[in-house]
Design an enzyme around this catalytic site. Structure first.
Site, PDB file in Angstrom:
ATOM      1  N   HIS A 105     -31.247  -5.967  40.309  1.00  0.00           N
ATOM      2  CA  HIS A 105     -31.203  -5.252  39.425  1.00  0.00           C
ATOM      3  C   HIS A 105     -32.529  -4.365  40.141  1.00  0.00           C
ATOM      4  CE1 HIS A 105     -32.772  -8.854  40.026  1.00  0.00           C
ATOM      5  NE2 HIS A 105     -34.320  -8.558  39.853  1.00  0.00           N
ATOM      6  N   ASP A 107     -36.524  -4.134  38.500  1.00  0.00           N
ATOM      7  CA  ASP A 107     -37.215  -5.255  37.647  1.00  0.00           C
ATOM      8  C   ASP A 107     -37.531  -4.554  35.731  1.00  0.00           C
ATOM      9  OD1 ASP A 107     -37.445  -7.970  38.786  1.00  0.00           O
ATOM     10  OD2 ASP A 107     -38.637  -7.168  40.486  1.00  0.00           O
ATOM     11  N   HIS A 264     -33.005  -5.498  44.072  1.00  0.00           N
ATOM     12  CA  HIS A 264     -33.269  -6.476  44.633  1.00  0.00           C
ATOM     13  C   HIS A 264     -32.050  -8.193  44.067  1.00  0.00           C
ATOM     14  CE1 HIS A 264     -36.812  -6.603  41.764  1.00  0.00           C
ATOM     15  NE2 HIS A 264     -36.916  -8.292  41.893  1.00  0.00           N
ATOM     16  N   ARG A 279     -45.475 -13.827  42.511  1.00  0.00           N
ATOM     17  CA  ARG A 279     -44.589 -13.281  42.318  1.00  0.00           C
ATOM     18  C   ARG A 279     -45.834 -12.642  41.707  1.00  0.00           C
ATOM     19  NH1 ARG A 279     -39.629  -9.797  40.563  1.00  0.00           N
ATOM     20  NH2 ARG A 279     -41.178  -9.290  38.589  1.00  0.00           N
TER      21      ARG A 279
HETATM   22  C1  SIN Z   1     -37.124 -11.263  41.615  1.00  0.00           C
HETATM   23  O1  SIN Z   1     -38.459 -11.170  41.979  1.00  0.00           O
HETATM   24  O2  SIN Z   1     -36.094 -10.696  41.115  1.00  0.00           O
HETATM   25  C2  SIN Z   1     -36.817 -12.751  42.417  1.00  0.00           C
HETATM   26  C3  SIN Z   1     -36.170 -13.120  44.022  1.00  0.00           C
HETATM   27  C4  SIN Z   1     -37.031 -13.461  45.033  1.00  0.00           C
HETATM   28  O3  SIN Z   1     -35.937 -15.561  43.977  1.00  0.00           O
HETATM   29  O4  SIN Z   1     -35.550 -13.840  46.045  1.00  0.00           O
END
Ligand code: SIN
Length: 288
Positions: A105, A107, A264, A279
């Site tokens: 995806h 974000d 990602h 994050r």
């Molecule tokens: C994300 O921000 O999509 C999560 C990435 C992760 O936990 O590796």
């Protein structure tokens, strides 16, 4: 450290990601030469990895400001410690669940102005697994087969917050980690948004493929089945290993990615182990 002479940039794969050495990012002022060097490195490599970052949550927020205005993301409960931060956590006893970000995806692509990018700082990592993979969408667009380019270029694709009916989304009966609380069924998130694909990557003017299997549900003006076939082929191309960098986390690692030109994927293969990362996100603009 505060001058660009001490910064080293080392590519981590052919198309995406570079490791940065010689920077303590939590101490940087956004106007400092090192900050500008980091932004330029991000625009060139789309993903940056900094090891051994001795941050705290305030330092993580300062680091975010190097790249853009801090954004409080909607639809995800913030960390109890700080309303600007999301805790990406899977506990040791959470088995057979979906994880946050557990499929390809970009974000919040379903927002009018999807985020510019995010930082993810590792605090506790499993002894194996739990990697994150990024795929570069500038390289993906540049090498997209001509028939798919023609099918997408000049059209808008439809993004939806609710991943209902999307092949790759977690099935509704699979629990999502209790540690990351997400709002589902918000009418505003579930309202279709139309974005161009490719989109122009603002820092360089390059074109980036902008579709993803969690939030993209159709192509404007095309019957559902025809759009689904084109999108399926586009996803397969977008995530080819040649465009990817897979990060094996160590505690203290900080990853920074540009959400406008990458997809990602959080790899969920570490049941029985705890994984905790913090994050943050910076604001983006409407895709053009
Ligand atoms: C994300 O921000 O999509 C999560 C990435 C992760 O936990 O590796």
């Amino acid at each position: 450290m505060g001058d660009t002479d001490s910064m080293e940039i080392r590519k981590l794969s052919g198309n995406v990601a570079a490791e940065i050495e010689g920077v303590r990012i939590g101490a940087l002022d956004p106007g400092a030469p090192d900050s500008e060097a980091l932004r330029q490195a991000l625009y060139r490599h789309r993903v940056l990895i900094l090891r051994d970052q001795d941050l705290d949550l305030a330092g993580l927020k300062r680091a975010t400001a190097v790249f853009g205005p801090l954004l409080r993301v909607p639809y995800i409960a913030p960390a109890p410690e700080d309303p600007d931060i999301v805790r990406v956590l899977k506990e040791q006893d959470e088995r057979d669940i979906a994880v946050f970000g557990g499929d390809w995806h970009s974000d919040f692509s379903f927002l009018d102005e999807p985020p510019g990018g995010s930082l993810l700082w590792a605090v506790e990592v499993p002894p194996y697994g739990g990697d994150t993979v990024w795929a570069d969408q500038i390289a993906a667009w540049a090498s997209l087969p001509a028939n798919l380019k023609t099918a997408l270029d000049g059209k808008r694709v439809i993004h939806l917050g609710a991943p209902y009916g999307v092949d790759h989304a977690p099935p509704p009966d699979l629990a999502v980690s209790r540690s990351v609380s997400m709002t589902r069924g918000d009418p505003d998130a579930d309202r279709p948004r139309l974005h161009p694909s490719p989109r122009t990557y603002p820092p360089t003017g390059e074109k980036a493929l902008f579709v993803n299997p969690i939030y993209t549900v159709g192509i404007e003006g095309l019957p559902e089945s025809e759009a689904a076939e084109i999108l399926k082929a586009a996803y397969a191309h977008a995530t080819r290993p040649e465009f990817c960098y897979r990060h094996r986390w160590q505690a203290g690692d900080l990853a920074i990615w540009d959400n406008r030109a990458t997809l990602h994927y959080a790899v969920n293969d570490y049941d029985g182990h705890r994984r905790l990362l913090y994050r943050t996100t910076w604001a983006g603009e409407a895709p053009v």
